[in-house]
Design a protein around this motif. Structure first.
Motif, PDB file in Angstrom:
ATOM      1  N   GLY A  65      24.778  34.070  19.766  1.00 24.71           N
ATOM      2  CA  GLY A  65      24.345  34.662  21.019  1.00 24.71           C
ATOM      3  C   GLY A  65      23.824  33.676  22.044  1.00 24.71           C
ATOM      4  N   SER A  66      23.791  32.401  21.705  1.00 24.11           N
ATOM      5  CA  SER A  66      23.319  31.406  22.677  1.00 24.11           C
ATOM      6  C   SER A  66      24.482  30.515  23.115  1.00 24.11           C
ATOM      7  N   TRP A  67      24.254  29.768  24.168  1.00 27.43           N
ATOM      8  CA  TRP A  67      25.276  28.832  24.658  1.00 27.43           C
ATOM      9  C   TRP A  67      25.479  27.672  23.707  1.00 27.43           C
ATOM     10  N   THR A  68      24.542  27.500  22.803  1.00 31.42           N
ATOM     11  CA  THR A  68      24.657  26.383  21.856  1.00 31.42           C
ATOM     12  C   THR A  68      25.151  26.849  20.487  1.00 31.42           C
ATOM     13  N   SER A  69      25.785  28.013  20.424  1.00 35.13           N
ATOM     14  CA  SER A  69      26.283  28.490  19.136  1.00 35.13           C
ATOM     15  C   SER A  69      27.452  27.621  18.664  1.00 35.13           C
ATOM     16  N   TYR A  70      27.585  27.507  17.367  1.00 37.70           N
ATOM     17  CA  TYR A  70      28.675  26.730  16.765  1.00 37.70           C
ATOM     18  C   TYR A  70      28.884  27.241  15.345  1.00 37.70           C
ATOM     19  N   ILE A  71      29.996  26.845  14.775  1.00 38.43           N
ATOM     20  CA  ILE A  71      30.310  27.212  13.389  1.00 38.43           C
ATOM     21  C   ILE A  71      30.203  25.955  12.540  1.00 38.43           C
ATOM     22  N   ASP A  72      29.510  26.079  11.409  1.00 35.28           N
ATOM     23  CA  ASP A  72      29.521  24.967  10.465  1.00 35.28           C
ATOM     24  C   ASP A  72      30.145  25.430   9.158  1.00 35.28           C
TER      25      ASP A  72
ATOM     26  N   HIS B 181      37.708  31.067  24.575  1.00 29.19           N
ATOM     27  CA  HIS B 181      37.814  32.509  24.322  1.00 29.19           C
ATOM     28  C   HIS B 181      38.328  32.869  22.930  1.00 29.19           C
ATOM     29  N   ILE B 182      38.931  31.930  22.194  1.00 33.58           N
ATOM     30  CA  ILE B 182      39.386  32.270  20.838  1.00 33.58           C
ATOM     31  C   ILE B 182      38.671  31.459  19.764  1.00 33.58           C
ATOM     32  N   GLY B 183      37.671  30.681  20.157  1.00 31.33           N
ATOM     33  CA  GLY B 183      36.995  29.786  19.224  1.00 31.33           C
ATOM     34  C   GLY B 183      36.311  30.453  18.054  1.00 31.33           C
ATOM     35  N   ASN B 184      36.006  31.733  18.149  1.00 25.32           N
ATOM     36  CA  ASN B 184      35.304  32.402  17.058  1.00 25.32           C
ATOM     37  C   ASN B 184      36.128  33.508  16.401  1.00 25.32           C
ATOM     38  N   SER B 185      37.435  33.558  16.662  1.00 28.05           N
ATOM     39  CA  SER B 185      38.248  34.584  16.006  1.00 28.05           C
ATOM     40  C   SER B 185      38.395  34.221  14.527  1.00 28.05           C
ATOM     41  N   GLU B 186      38.436  35.234  13.681  1.00 29.47           N
ATOM     42  CA  GLU B 186      38.515  34.987  12.228  1.00 29.47           C
ATOM     43  C   GLU B 186      39.747  34.180  11.855  1.00 29.47           C
TER      44      GLU B 186
ATOM     45  N   THR C 258      28.493  15.691  -7.944  1.00 35.64           N
ATOM     46  CA  THR C 258      28.564  17.012  -7.333  1.00 35.64           C
ATOM     47  C   THR C 258      27.682  16.990  -6.092  1.00 35.64           C
ATOM     48  N   SER C 259      28.179  17.520  -4.991  1.00 33.66           N
ATOM     49  CA  SER C 259      27.354  17.617  -3.790  1.00 33.66           C
ATOM     50  C   SER C 259      27.833  18.767  -2.921  1.00 33.66           C
ATOM     51  N   CYS C 260      26.942  19.188  -2.049  1.00 34.56           N
ATOM     52  CA  CYS C 260      27.246  20.277  -1.135  1.00 34.56           C
ATOM     53  C   CYS C 260      26.473  20.049   0.159  1.00 34.56           C
ATOM     54  N   VAL C 261      27.185  19.949   1.259  1.00 31.47           N
ATOM     55  CA  VAL C 261      26.571  19.743   2.575  1.00 31.47           C
ATOM     56  C   VAL C 261      27.202  20.705   3.570  1.00 31.47           C
ATOM     57  N   ARG C 262      26.560  20.881   4.716  1.00 30.38           N
ATOM     58  CA  ARG C 262      27.119  21.685   5.800  1.00 30.38           C
ATOM     59  C   ARG C 262      27.366  20.755   6.981  1.00 30.38           C
ATOM     60  N   ARG C 263      28.564  20.874   7.581  1.00 27.01           N
ATOM     61  CA  ARG C 263      28.937  20.055   8.737  1.00 27.01           C
ATOM     62  C   ARG C 263      29.663  20.929   9.748  1.00 27.01           C
ATOM     63  N   ARG C 264      29.516  20.555  11.014  1.00 28.91           N
ATOM     64  CA  ARG C 264      30.219  21.271  12.073  1.00 28.91           C
ATOM     65  C   ARG C 264      31.415  20.451  12.537  1.00 28.91           C
ATOM     66  N   TYR C 265      32.287  21.085  13.320  1.00 33.64           N
ATOM     67  CA  TYR C 265      33.544  20.462  13.735  1.00 33.64           C
ATOM     68  C   TYR C 265      33.310  19.111  14.420  1.00 33.64           C
ATOM     69  N   ARG C 266      32.355  19.044  15.327  1.00 32.74           N
ATOM     70  CA  ARG C 266      32.178  17.782  16.055  1.00 32.74           C
ATOM     71  C   ARG C 266      31.756  16.643  15.133  1.00 32.74           C
ATOM     72  N   GLU C 267      31.113  16.966  13.991  1.00 30.82           N
ATOM     73  CA  GLU C 267      30.787  15.923  13.013  1.00 30.82           C
ATOM     74  C   GLU C 267      32.051  15.446  12.296  1.00 30.82           C
ATOM     75  N   PHE C 268      32.975  16.371  12.002  1.00 38.75           N
ATOM     76  CA  PHE C 268      34.273  15.971  11.439  1.00 38.75           C
ATOM     77  C   PHE C 268      35.001  15.059  12.427  1.00 38.75           C
TER      78      PHE C 268
ATOM     79  N   LEU D 172      28.395  31.073  11.619  1.00 39.88           N
ATOM     80  CA  LEU D 172      28.031  30.956  13.024  1.00 39.88           C
ATOM     81  C   LEU D 172      26.536  30.658  13.102  1.00 39.88           C
ATOM     82  N   GLN D 173      26.185  29.561  13.778  1.00 35.38           N
ATOM     83  CA  GLN D 173      24.792  29.161  13.961  1.00 35.38           C
ATOM     84  C   GLN D 173      24.397  29.410  15.417  1.00 35.38           C
ATOM     85  N   ASN D 174      23.135  29.744  15.661  1.00 36.08           N
ATOM     86  CA  ASN D 174      22.610  30.012  17.013  1.00 36.08           C
ATOM     87  C   ASN D 174      23.392  31.113  17.712  1.00 36.08           C
TER      88      ASN D 174
END
Length: 165
Positions: A25-32, A84-89, A48-58, A21-23
């Motif tokens: 507690g803010s309205w701009t929080s998202y999961i990457d 309301h369920i976007g951050n449930s495990e 070999t590579s490793c990057v971080r991407r969020r859903y909207r980039e996918f 979870l990034q940001n």
């Protein structure tokens, strides 16, 4: 994924893992998600590579692949979540699995695998606008340059905890 070649067996291992979870507690929080790639395929610049991407980039990647793939079907992605369920495990884990399946299927398709945007998405930390500009030749660097720069910086070489083959 494994491909048989004259020199032996080619493999492409992709893992979507470590949702964060990034940001918070803010309205701009998202999961990457961390995308770890390990391969011996000649199709990839870095092995070999490793990057971080969020859903909207996918979602952006899928739209770009659809635009350039012609009649080749592009794999499906997991859907968006009600707020309301976007951050449930449970939801996050199902989405992670769906995103991994999307990428695994994309790299199995030779037409999609030939798209430089897919490679830049997987092997650079460029924002999607820069990926698109590079793929369209509107940058002074090539996709290979961008991937190698990222790999050389060591940011792209983070090792995965366990590497199944």
């Amino acid at each position: 994924m494994c491909l048989n070649t004259m020199e032996g067996e080619e493999f492409i291992t992709i893992r979507v893992q470590d949702p964060r979870l990034q940001n918070e507690g803010s309205w701009t929080s998202y999961i990457d998600y961390k995308i770890f790639l390990h391969t011996n395929s000649k199709a990839f610049t870095a092995k070999t590579s490793c990057v971080r991407r969020r859903y909207r980039e996918f979602a952006w990647l899928r739209k770009q692949l659809q635009k350039y793939a012609g009649l080749v079907p592009v794999p499906a992605m997991p859907g968006k979540a009600p707020f309301h369920i976007g951050n449930s495990e449970d939801f996050i884990e199902k989405r992670r699995q769906g995103l991994q399946q999307f990428l695994e299927q994309a790299v199995q398709n030779m037409v999609l695998l030939s798209d430089s945007q897919l490679h830049l998405f997987l092997q650079s930390q460029l924002p999607v606008e820069e990926i698109e500009a590079c793929a369209q030749g509107r940058r002074s660097y090539t996709a290979t340059d961008a991937i190698l720069d990222y790999a050389i910086s060591n940011r792209g070489w983070t090792q995965e905890e366990t590497l199944p083959r």
